[in-house]
Design an enzyme around this catalytic site. Structure first.
Site, mmCIF file in Angstrom:
data_model
loop_
_atom_site.group_PDB
_atom_site.id
_atom_site.type_symbol
_atom_site.label_atom_id
_atom_site.label_comp_id
_atom_site.label_asym_id
_atom_site.label_seq_id
_atom_site.Cartn_x
_atom_site.Cartn_y
_atom_site.Cartn_z
ATOM 1 N N TYR A 157 0.810 -1.222 0.000
ATOM 2 C CA TYR A 157 0.000 0.000 0.000
ATOM 3 C C TYR A 157 0.843 1.273 0.000
ATOM 4 C CZ TYR A 157 -4.920 -1.387 0.337
ATOM 5 O OH TYR A 157 -6.183 -1.837 0.073
ATOM 6 N N LYS A 227 6.148 -13.860 5.955
ATOM 7 C CA LYS A 227 6.984 -14.718 5.110
ATOM 8 C C LYS A 227 8.430 -14.348 5.425
ATOM 9 C CE LYS A 227 7.407 -17.608 1.577
ATOM 10 N NZ LYS A 227 7.189 -19.051 1.769
ATOM 11 N N ASP A 281 2.375 -19.008 3.903
ATOM 12 C CA ASP A 281 1.860 -20.100 3.060
ATOM 13 C C ASP A 281 1.306 -21.227 3.915
ATOM 14 O OD1 ASP A 281 4.615 -19.832 3.530
ATOM 15 O OD2 ASP A 281 5.103 -21.517 2.250
ATOM 16 N N ASP A 305 -4.731 -9.335 2.851
ATOM 17 C CA ASP A 305 -5.738 -9.374 1.796
ATOM 18 C C ASP A 305 -6.013 -10.830 1.406
ATOM 19 O OD1 ASP A 305 -7.404 -7.727 0.433
ATOM 20 O OD2 ASP A 305 -6.023 -7.264 -1.194
#
Ligand code: NAP
Length: 418
Positions: A157, A227, A281, A305
């Site tokens: 963003y 991550k 993940d 998101d």
């Protein structure tokens, strides 16, 4: 403030902030509303009608103040996001919006991102819980009860990126290759480059908000999603700063998962919130395979998101999933879904997501009785088999209603239940 194109309702009062930072909410507040683009003109009025009914049934009144962004603003102001709209939301503190279209690849930057940044609405909060009667692709949808806290101003963003073939991107490429000694990846012809900033300030205020929520709502855990194994100095740092907040600011109220197992054999102290972390993940798998083990999720913008849409898929999809953007003393509610342009103006789509986003707004106002009424009336409506197209196609013997008919039905149920 005086407005050029906006009518301020005469009877309403402004929401204000007390000295201690809490909201002072009159019984008849002025609430700005942006219908938005595409299906916004269907779900906006539907949500308005339901929220108004719930307020009225609990002895209050909402005075709507229509403000504009996107297509409707271009018509009135010849610009996408007029200052008046931003100022109206700032001045009145609590507002609701429908979806706004963002062109892909070229054209103007996202108005949603613009609004969230201009208003410093740093936490995008997306609760995903199952409503009675809603069909789901999983066997036990009632196990899904998570709240995602998604950082709303940084990461992707921040919008810092340069287009392939421009002088700017060549300057950045040169800097990265020559000054930063990164020659291995970006020398193969045209390249687009973006920057992913994650700050200590942004991370800590988001994680603090998630932990506060967990403590206030009796939730068991907050999971930091990242991550960090690959993006060590951005996503990995998010995890480390997140743990710092948990360890340094909450004393016995919060315990980390490591301490829990090293010192207490997995037994959490009464009322304490456990803070743990998971790689993104893996987390996308965990929400499906160990749904009931997760509670509050805190993460950066892009992961948030993906994760919240995946959570939403288990409880009825985008037609159901609500959201709200929180700043300090400020809220802008909005559904997770976009403007679904192919359904624009057809009185077809599901307004539940927008209505439930409004329900978050009612909770923020402290109108919990009205918020409960909205949820109960929606459950009553869906359980009786009266639903919009998205749910009807997954149910046997359901009655397909238009957006406006569904809103009427929810209002009837509000009247019945109150
Ligand atoms: P979308 O508008 O959310 O629509 C994707 C699909 O989700 C629809 O085709 C529909 O699926 C389903 N859906 C969405 N809203 C629904 C509702 N209220 N009731 C029932 N089903 C619903 O996503 P998109 O097509 O990727 O994005 C369109 C535009 O919206 C883009 O310009 C995007 O940038 C923007 N957007 C805005 C926001 C925001 O304002 N906060 C958020 C996301 C996207 P089926 O056709 O399969 O039924």
């Amino acid at each position: 403030m005086t407005y050029d194109q906006v009518t301020v309702p005469e009877d309403g009062e402004k929401i204000s902030l007390a000295d201690d930072g809490s909201l002072e909410v009159p019984d008849s507040p002025i609430i700005p509303i942006i219908y938005g683009d595409g299906v916004g003109s269907d779900v906006g009025p539907a949500a308005q009608q339901v929220l108004e009914a719930a307020a009225e049934a609990t002895g209050r009144e909402i005075n709507w103040m229509r403000v504009y962004a996107g297509e409707s603003a271009r018509e009135k102001y010849d610009e996408n996001l007029p200052d008046e709209t931003v100022e109206a939301i700032k001045e009145h503190r609590v507002a609701i919006k429908g979806p706004l279209t963002t062109p892909v690849g070229a054209g103007f930057r996202s108005l949603n991102v613009g609004l969230r940044k201009l208003l410093d609405l740093y936490a995008n909060v997306r609760p995903t819980y199952h409503l009675d009667g809603v069909p789901s692709p999983v066997k036990s949808p009632e196990q899904m009860d998570m709240v995602t806290f998604r950082e709303n101003t940084e990461d992707v963003y921040s919008g810092i990126e340069w287009e392939a073939g421009t002088d700017e991107v060549e300057k950045v490429r040169e800097f990265v290759e020559d000054e930063m000694d990164q020659t291995n990846i970006i020398h193969n012809g045209p390249v687009g480059i973006g920057i992913k900033p994650i700050t200590e300030f942004g991370t800590k205020r988001l994680v603090r908000r998630a932990i506060d929520y967990a403590l206030e709502h009796g939730r068991d855990s907050v999971t930091l999603i990242h991550k960090g194994n690959i993006m060590k100095y951005t996503e990995g740092q998010f995890r480390d700063w997140g743990y710092e907040v948990a360890k340094e600011e909450y004393g016995d109220e919060v315990i980390t998962e490591d301490t829990l197992w090293e010192e207490r054999d997995g037994e959490a102290p009464d009322g304490a919130v456990v803070v743990n972390d998971r790689i993104a993940d893996n987390m996308l798998q965990q929400i499906l395979t160990r749904t009931d083990e997760y509670d509050v999720l805190a993460t950066m913008n892009l992961n948030g998101d993906y994760i919240s849409d995946a959570c939403g898929a288990q409880i009825g999809g985008l037609g159901i999933a609500p959201g709200a953007n929180f700043g300090d003393g400020r809220l802008l509610a909005e559904p997770v879904h976009g403007s679904a342009p192919k359904y624009e103006g057809q009185d077809k789509v599901n307004p539940t997501a927008m209505i439930l986003s409004g329900r978050m707004m009612l909770e923020y106002l402290g109108w919990d009785d009205a918020a409960d009424l909205v949820r109960n009336a929606i459950e009553e409506t869906i359980s009786s088999g009266k639903v919009t197209y998205d749910l009807e196609r997954q149910l046997e013997d359901a009655e397909k209603l238009a957006t406006s008919e569904y809103a009427d039905e929810v209002v009837n149920n509000i009247e019945k239940l109150s």
